[in-house]
Design a protein around this motif. Structure first.
Motif, mmCIF file in Angstrom:
data_model
loop_
_atom_site.group_PDB
_atom_site.id
_atom_site.type_symbol
_atom_site.label_atom_id
_atom_site.label_comp_id
_atom_site.label_asym_id
_atom_site.label_seq_id
_atom_site.Cartn_x
_atom_site.Cartn_y
_atom_site.Cartn_z
ATOM 1 N N GLY A 1 -3.141 65.470 116.980
ATOM 2 C CA GLY A 1 -4.336 65.951 116.841
ATOM 3 C C GLY A 1 -5.025 65.903 115.676
ATOM 4 N N TRP A 2 -4.384 65.541 114.583
ATOM 5 C CA TRP A 2 -5.212 65.387 113.276
ATOM 6 C C TRP A 2 -6.409 64.506 113.405
ATOM 7 C CZ3 TRP A 2 -3.584 67.672 108.855
ATOM 8 C CH2 TRP A 2 -2.365 68.205 108.813
ATOM 9 N N ARG A 3 -7.464 64.910 112.778
ATOM 10 C CA ARG A 3 -8.569 63.700 112.379
ATOM 11 C C ARG A 3 -7.874 63.014 111.075
ATOM 12 N NH1 ARG A 3 -13.050 65.144 110.030
ATOM 13 N NH2 ARG A 3 -12.101 67.363 109.309
ATOM 14 N N VAL A 4 -7.945 61.651 111.452
ATOM 15 C CA VAL A 4 -7.367 60.734 110.382
ATOM 16 C C VAL A 4 -8.248 59.940 109.541
ATOM 17 C CG1 VAL A 4 -5.783 59.077 109.836
ATOM 18 C CG2 VAL A 4 -5.417 60.594 111.669
ATOM 19 N N ARG A 5 -8.329 60.143 108.205
ATOM 20 C CA ARG A 5 -9.077 59.289 107.334
ATOM 21 C C ARG A 5 -8.194 58.162 106.846
ATOM 22 N NH1 ARG A 5 -11.889 62.676 103.214
ATOM 23 N NH2 ARG A 5 -13.133 63.235 104.784
#
Length: 335
Positions: free
Chosen positions: A33-37
């Motif tokens: 569920g992380w937003r990933v950059r």
């Protein structure tokens, strides 16, 4: 539902996210569920990672470890960071020191300054400041610099990592296609503990979630400890290739490594990777690459994180069968 909305607001930056280990870390974090950059020197090489998450969940930015400003920009607004950047041999300005030591320190310092809450450094079993191998020496230096710059950072030391895109099992399988003999450096007695790339990625995700001991060094290995000879025999069995295994002493292997290093430079990097070996890699093979007894006793392992490691003998045939003379087909008459 509310918890899920909160979780999706969390932002993790994965340096080297387009690489072998990095792309699996991106997948694991997106699944959690992380937003990933994804921070990469070539963000165009990371676009294929976007389907690993929901729309807008994964995106790429440009960052170069030799340019602190680019690191700072990549970390803006981040809650967590993982450094997966590493090299097996130097090329131009991409030296062991610039990547493993100075580069790791630059990321850790920038992460601390940006208010990042959790940081994971991917290192390697065998990291040793006293090692004669530049790879192992700079990995250890990087660990120390990261620990100093970001107290509480979790360091993961995997053994040889395997997976569909690996440069280990795939390399030997490819060599068996074209070479009548395969070398056993030092007699093939060096012990390794191959670890699945998905398990390494899962460990990184758990560490960012606070499931690992802050400031601890985890050693990651699979369920099997095997010598290089056994691994080579296994690869030949799976790929159905009959090749002689010829022993090379460490001194002989160093000489071969010196020659391939020169050939690689003269060919401007066009020498096939499967035929390349460096003197530094030969130095690494002088020492076993397995999880230490101390790490096992203290729970600084995959099992200590609650993970059951994948077996290389069970998993690698899923991608090594393509090296058979008939590919995935069992009967030569079908090829």
């Amino acid at each position: 539902m509310a918890d899920q909305l909160i979780r999706t607001k969390r932002l993790a930056v994965v340096f080297g996210g387009s690489g072998f280990i990095g792309r699996h870390v991106v997948r694991a974090l997106a699944k959690d569920g992380w937003r990933v950059r994804v921070a990469s020197r070539r963000p165009d090489l990371a676009f294929h990672l976007q389907p690993l998450g929901n729309v807008g969940q994964i995106h790429a930015v440009q960052a170069n470890l030799r340019y602190p400003d680019s690191i700072e920009r990549a970390l803006r607004g981040a809650d967590a960071a993982v450094n997966c950047v590493g090299i097996l041999s130097p090329a131009g300005e991409q030296t062991f020191d610039a990547i493993h030591a100075s580069g790791a320190e630059a990321i850790a310092k920038a992460a601390k300054a940006a208010g990042v809450k959790s940081f994971v450094q991917i290192s390697a079993i065998g990291a040793d400041d006293a090692s004669a191998s530049a790879y192992a020496k700079t990995k250890a230096q990087g660990e120390a610099l990261v620990a100093a710059a970001f107290p509480g950072a979790v360091i993961l030391r995997p053994s040889v990592v395997f997976g569909p895109e690996d440069e280990f099992f795939n390399r030997f399988a490819a060599m068996a296609r074209f070479m009548p003999v395969l070398p056993l450096i030092g007699g093939g007695e060096t012990k390794l503990q191959p670890v699945f790339v998905g398990d390494v990625a899962r460990a990184a995700a758990l560490a960012l979630d606070g499931k690992a001991k802050p400031g601890a060094i985890y050693e990651l290995g699979g369920p099997e400890v095997a010598t290089m000879r056994r691994i080579m025999e296994f690869v030949l069995k799976v790929t159905e290739r009959k090749r002689r295994l010829v022993t090379l002493s460490f001194d002989q292997a160093r000489s071969v490594g010196g020659v391939t290093e020169v050939l690689s430079k003269l060919s401007l990097g066009l020498l096939p990777k499967m035929f390349e070996i460096t003197r530094d890699q030969v130095e690494l093979l002088k020492h076993d690459n397995v999880v230490s007894k101390a790490a096992i006793v203290e729970g600084r392992t995959l099992q200590g994180l609650g993970l059951a490691p994948e077996s290389f003998e069970a998993f690698t045939p899923t991608y090594l069968t393509r090296y058979r003379a008939t590919g995935q087909y069992a009967d030569r008459r079908m090829a």
